[in-house]
Design an enzyme around this catalytic site. Structure first.
Site, PDB file in Angstrom:
ATOM      1  N   GLN A 160      11.940  41.532  17.597  1.00 17.97           N
ATOM      2  CA  GLN A 160      11.064  42.683  17.853  1.00 17.97           C
ATOM      3  C   GLN A 160      10.488  43.236  16.544  1.00 17.97           C
ATOM      4  O   GLN A 160       9.325  43.645  16.500  1.00 17.97           O
ATOM      5  CB  GLN A 160      11.843  43.755  18.622  1.00 17.97           C
ATOM      6  CG  GLN A 160      12.083  43.339  20.082  1.00 17.97           C
ATOM      7  CD  GLN A 160      13.250  44.056  20.728  1.00 17.97           C
ATOM      8  OE1 GLN A 160      14.132  44.591  20.046  1.00 17.97           O
ATOM      9  NE2 GLN A 160      13.284  44.045  22.054  1.00 17.97           N
TER      10      GLN A 160
ATOM     11  N   THR B 269      10.984  49.300  21.197  1.00 13.96           N
ATOM     12  CA  THR B 269      11.871  48.564  22.111  1.00 13.96           C
ATOM     13  C   THR B 269      12.329  49.548  23.177  1.00 13.96           C
ATOM     14  O   THR B 269      11.962  50.731  23.127  1.00 13.96           O
ATOM     15  CB  THR B 269      13.109  48.017  21.375  1.00 13.96           C
ATOM     16  OG1 THR B 269      13.999  49.107  21.093  1.00 13.96           O
ATOM     17  CG2 THR B 269      12.742  47.344  20.066  1.00 13.96           C
ATOM     18  N   CYS B 270      13.155  49.063  24.108  1.00 16.34           N
ATOM     19  CA  CYS B 270      13.598  50.008  25.139  1.00 16.34           C
ATOM     20  C   CYS B 270      14.567  51.046  24.564  1.00 16.34           C
ATOM     21  O   CYS B 270      14.800  52.076  25.171  1.00 16.34           O
ATOM     22  CB  CYS B 270      14.206  49.267  26.320  1.00 16.34           C
ATOM     23  SG  CYS B 270      15.512  48.151  25.853  1.00 16.34           S
ATOM     24  N   ASN B 271      15.126  50.771  23.388  1.00 17.54           N
ATOM     25  CA  ASN B 271      16.087  51.711  22.808  1.00 17.54           C
ATOM     26  C   ASN B 271      15.546  52.512  21.638  1.00 17.54           C
ATOM     27  O   ASN B 271      16.238  53.389  21.130  1.00 17.54           O
ATOM     28  CB  ASN B 271      17.336  50.960  22.340  1.00 17.54           C
ATOM     29  CG  ASN B 271      18.188  50.551  23.510  1.00 17.54           C
ATOM     30  OD1 ASN B 271      18.337  51.307  24.457  1.00 17.54           O
ATOM     31  ND2 ASN B 271      18.714  49.348  23.470  1.00 17.54           N
TER      32      ASN B 271
ATOM     33  N   GLY C 166      29.331  36.003  49.141  1.00 18.42           N
ATOM     34  CA  GLY C 166      29.215  37.458  49.203  1.00 18.42           C
ATOM     35  C   GLY C 166      27.927  37.936  48.568  1.00 18.42           C
ATOM     36  O   GLY C 166      27.072  37.126  48.170  1.00 18.42           O
TER      37      GLY C 166
ATOM     38  N   PRO D   7      20.718  39.967  19.338  1.00 19.97           N
ATOM     39  CA  PRO D   7      19.744  39.213  18.554  1.00 19.97           C
ATOM     40  C   PRO D   7      18.285  39.617  18.761  1.00 19.97           C
ATOM     41  O   PRO D   7      17.438  39.264  17.957  1.00 19.97           O
ATOM     42  CB  PRO D   7      19.960  37.776  19.041  1.00 19.97           C
ATOM     43  CG  PRO D   7      20.442  37.914  20.445  1.00 19.97           C
ATOM     44  CD  PRO D   7      21.180  39.221  20.520  1.00 19.97           C
ATOM     45  N   GLN D   8      17.987  40.348  19.831  1.00 18.60           N
ATOM     46  CA  GLN D   8      16.574  40.603  20.165  1.00 18.60           C
ATOM     47  C   GLN D   8      15.844  41.428  19.102  1.00 18.60           C
ATOM     48  O   GLN D   8      14.668  41.234  18.853  1.00 18.60           O
ATOM     49  CB  GLN D   8      16.449  41.325  21.524  1.00 18.60           C
ATOM     50  CG  GLN D   8      16.653  40.425  22.721  1.00 18.60           C
ATOM     51  CD  GLN D   8      18.115  40.203  23.016  1.00 18.60           C
ATOM     52  OE1 GLN D   8      18.963  40.932  22.520  1.00 18.60           O
ATOM     53  NE2 GLN D   8      18.439  39.185  23.801  1.00 18.60           N
TER      54      GLN D   8
ATOM     55  N   MET E 260      26.899  42.390  40.846  1.00 15.91           N
ATOM     56  CA  MET E 260      27.261  41.600  39.673  1.00 15.91           C
ATOM     57  C   MET E 260      27.304  40.104  40.011  1.00 15.91           C
ATOM     58  O   MET E 260      26.877  39.264  39.223  1.00 15.91           O
ATOM     59  CB  MET E 260      28.610  42.054  39.119  1.00 15.91           C
ATOM     60  CG  MET E 260      28.798  41.646  37.674  1.00 15.91           C
ATOM     61  SD  MET E 260      30.406  42.047  37.048  1.00 15.91           S
ATOM     62  CE  MET E 260      30.297  43.799  36.896  1.00 15.91           C
TER      63      MET E 260
END
Lengths: 270, 454
Positions: free
Chosen positions: B120, B48-50, B189, B115-116, B193
């Site tokens: 994975q 995963t990315c982490n 605007g 939850p991902q 974010m």
């Protein structure tokens, strides 16, 4: 047949109890399967209640004009309305109120006299009067529950409080729509009930203090409900104002029912 | 038992994790290459990315030397990314099982409760199964880890609440307007974010209007988000249309005033309005939030909701840890008992063969007069007697296997059985390889059918 009615009653009590418990569990734990099981249990309770009365009516154990029948019919209409609107408007959380209310009305009805005696009045009109009033009661009770939920949810969002119920209550939009649709459905029934009630009272010459108070509160209910519907259509009164108006109407209606129950206890029947 | 070797957000910054990033199309070849290296027999990669972690088991199943498996797995990872040695960690045996269970349950994630990770882990398991690198050990431990994660999600509220400002804003919008696809959102605007929130609203199906003082920028954002540009001079009319208003300008004063909203509410005929003010200084007069059917959240309000969700998740994490520990312990008990399975199976086979041989001899000799029914009854009787004879031995061995303090007794008992009954190591290994190729537990496999979206 009486045994069948008793079995159906107890199964109805069990089913409504299971439904009430599961709705509470669903509110505490975000699991959709609890809601589905709860709705199924509510459906079973409703079926059992209908079966119970069909059995009792067939053997003359209950009368369509008894208070017992009246309360049961209210429970049925409440459960049926909830089940009809639940999936469409995603108002699962209101089951927390709908199921215990149905259970209370079902059990409460057992303590009341089942054979109401009404004389000197056209039978058909009386049946229609009672049916209209009590179907309306079921719908208004559910509308009241939706309004109460609306006010709670609205206050929570306004005050920005983070509670464990966050995300588990129906959306404000859904609650507002539910309340409006239930009032729209119940209002013609209430109107007919009041008009036919006036005729009943006049024919029976039943001008006691209780019947006058009952009539006055029934008119108050009508005024509140009509006010909510008209102001929504004309001035766009929705949300909090409509919820307060609905709750006021439901409160008047509950007092009418309380007077009925007290008066009927003293007299027997409606 | 298993080993886990890898790195994660806890041990490696993103620039190190990038070096080990394994593209999905290269995972099967990496896995097949790894299981070809003795003594690794099974492997899967959770990428995963982490985190990037290799979960591996030895060729000898429960009796594998885990230190060797971990060493070879580490070597394979370093062949892939030589510079990550300092960031690698490894877990063996019970520690590895618990680590895998915690990872699947999102207790080791950067955002606890996200939850991902469960999806994975399931994907990693599927890829390994399709690559043919999963055997008896991983087929047991991974579905158990997935089941543990499902228990955590259903028995705790660890995944409840949103943990980023944009997702909280969308969640709140859904608590006011059930179905956003029937509503209109307005972005005023061009802050980052604000654009993220607007994009999420658009993904939820909302019609998007975009306005601001810079017409060119407004058109660019509207085009990028499939929204409709509106002139800032038409702000009042646009506000009447919009149910959700996201403001993110750098204006030094309010751009949405109390009197303006009061006036426009009549035109909206009581419909609810939700203002998400992401600007600092604020764009919307805070008194707007006191109006009936109008809801106003600024950055601080949204951040408070995020903080409360994080607190709640931290509290729930303790309950989740208890569930994971219980599930891991249950698996370990099972895995310990499994150590003696090959011995029991070989012993049973040896005795059965002897008895069947004797019965066959009798059927062609003194007992040849017996009919098929009598012969079948005799076979059943012999099988029952065999079961009864072996029952105390089986129970005793399994009891020793599940008690860590009886390790020496267990080894002694197995050695005695081997000696007394002539159970050859080859025969035991043969049975071990048979048990390794068993399909996963059907009950656990059914869990895999109900895949969560990730």
């Amino acid at each position: 047949m009486i045994t069948a009615a008793i079995i159906a009653f107890y199964l109805g009590v069990v089913a409504y109890s299971v439904a009430a418990t599961l709705f509470f569990v669903e509110l505490a734990r975000p699991d959709k399967s609890f809601g589905r099981w709860a709705a199924s249990a509510l459906g079973v309770g409703l079926t059992m209640q209908v079966a119970q009365f069909a059995s009792e009516l067939s053997i003359g154990e209950a009368s369509p004009w008894s208070l017992k029948f009246a309360l049961s019919l209210s429970a049925c209409s409440l459960s049926a309305a909830y089940l009809a609107l639940r999936t469409r408007l995603r108002i699962d959380a209101i089951g927390v109120v709908a199921a215990p209310l149905s259970l209370t009305l079902l059990v409460g009805a057992q303590f009341l006299e089942g054979s109401g005696k009404v004389t000197g009045f056209p039978r058909t009109l009386l049946v229609m009067h009672i049916a209209a009033n009590l179907l309306g009661v079921g719908l208004f009770l559910l509308a009241g529950a939706a309004s109460a939920f609306y006010l709670f949810q609205e206050r929570r969002l306004k005050t920005k409080r983070v509670t464990p119920l966050q995300g588990r209550l129906p959306a404000l939009d859904s609650l507002d729509t539910t309340e409006h649709r239930l009032l729209l459905a119940g209002f013609p029934l209430l109107t007919f009930g009041i008009v036919s009630g006036a005729v009943v009272t006049a024919r029976l010459d039943d001008m006691t203090a209780a019947s006058v108070a009952r009539a006055a509160l029934a008119y108050a209910t009508w005024v509140f409900v009509a006010g909510v519907l008209v102001l929504r259509a004309v001035a766009g009164w929705r949300g909090r104002r409509a919820a307060y108006g609905t709750l006021a109407g439901v409160a008047c209606m509950l007092v009418v029912i309380a007077i009925y129950v007290a008066h009927s206890g003293a007299r027997g029947g409606l | 038992m298993i080993v886990v070797v890898g790195l994660s957000h806890r041990t490696a910054p993103i620039e190190v994790r990038e070096r080990l990033a394994l593209p999905a199309d290269r995972v099967p070849s990496f896995l097949r290459g790894l299981v070809e290296r003795e003594p690794v027999g099974e492997a899967l990669v959770v990428s995963t990315c982490n985190r990037v972690e290799v979960v591996a088991a030895g060729t000898d199943g429960a009796r594998s030397n885990l230190t060797d498996v971990a060493r070879v797995t580490t070597r394979a990872i370093l062949d892939l990314a030589p510079g990550v040695a300092g960031s690698l960690y490894q877990h063996e045996g019970r520690d590895a099982v618990r680590h895998l269970f915690r990872v699947a349950s999102s207790l080791d994630s950067l955002v606890v409760g996200e939850p991902q990770i469960l999806g994975q882990v399931k994907d990693a398991y599927d890829v390994a199964r399709e690559s043919g690198t999963v055997g008896g050990v991983l087929n047991r431990v991974v579905p158990r880890a997935i089941r543990s994660a499902k228990r955590v999600r259903s028995e705790t509220t660890i995944g409840a609440g949103q943990v980023s400002v944009p997702s909280v804003a969308i969640d709140l919008a859904r608590q006011i307007f059930r179905d956003l696809s029937k509503h209109t959102a307005l972005l005023i605007g061009s802050g980052d974010m604000g654009e993220t929130v607007a994009r999420l609203l658009r993904h939820a199906g909302a019609r998007l209007l975009v306005t601001g003082r810079n017409d060119e920028r407004v058109r660019a954002i509207a085009t990028a988000m499939q929204g409709e540009p509106r002139s800032f001079s038409e702000l009042d009319a646009t506000l009447v249309e919009a149910d959700v208003v996201v403001t993110t300008t750098s204006a030094p004063h309010f751009i949405v005033e109390l009197e303006q909203v009061q006036r426009l509410r009549r035109a909206r005929r009581g419909r609810s309005s939700f203002f998400i003010d992401l600007a600092v200084p604020r764009d919307v007069d805070p008194r707007v939030g006191h109006l009936d059917s109008v809801f106003l959240y600024n950055v601080d309000d949204l951040s408070n909701v995020v903080a409360a969700s994080m607190d709640s998740r931290r509290r729930e994490a303790d309950r989740a840890e208890a569930i994971v520990a219980e599930e891991a312990q249950s698996y370990e008990r099972w895995a310990d008992a499994e150590q003696v399975t090959p011995t029991i199976v070989v012993l049973r086979e040896r005795l059965r063969r002897v008895l069947e041989g004797e019965i066959d001899r009798s059927f062609s000799g003194k007992l040849r007069h017996l009919g098929p029914a009598e012969r079948a009854a005799l076979s059943v009787m012999v099988e029952a007697a065999l079961n009864k004879m072996l029952h105390p031995t089986t129970v005793k061995l399994r009891r020793l296997a599940t008690d860590p303090s009886s390790r020496a007794d267990l080894d002694q008992s197995i050695a005695t059985l081997n000696e007394l009954f002539g159970l050859e190591p080859d025969a035991v290994d043969g049975v071990a390889s048979v048990t390794q190729s068993e399909p996963p537990d059907p009950a656990l496999d059914s869990d895999l059918g109900s895949r969560e979206a990730s």
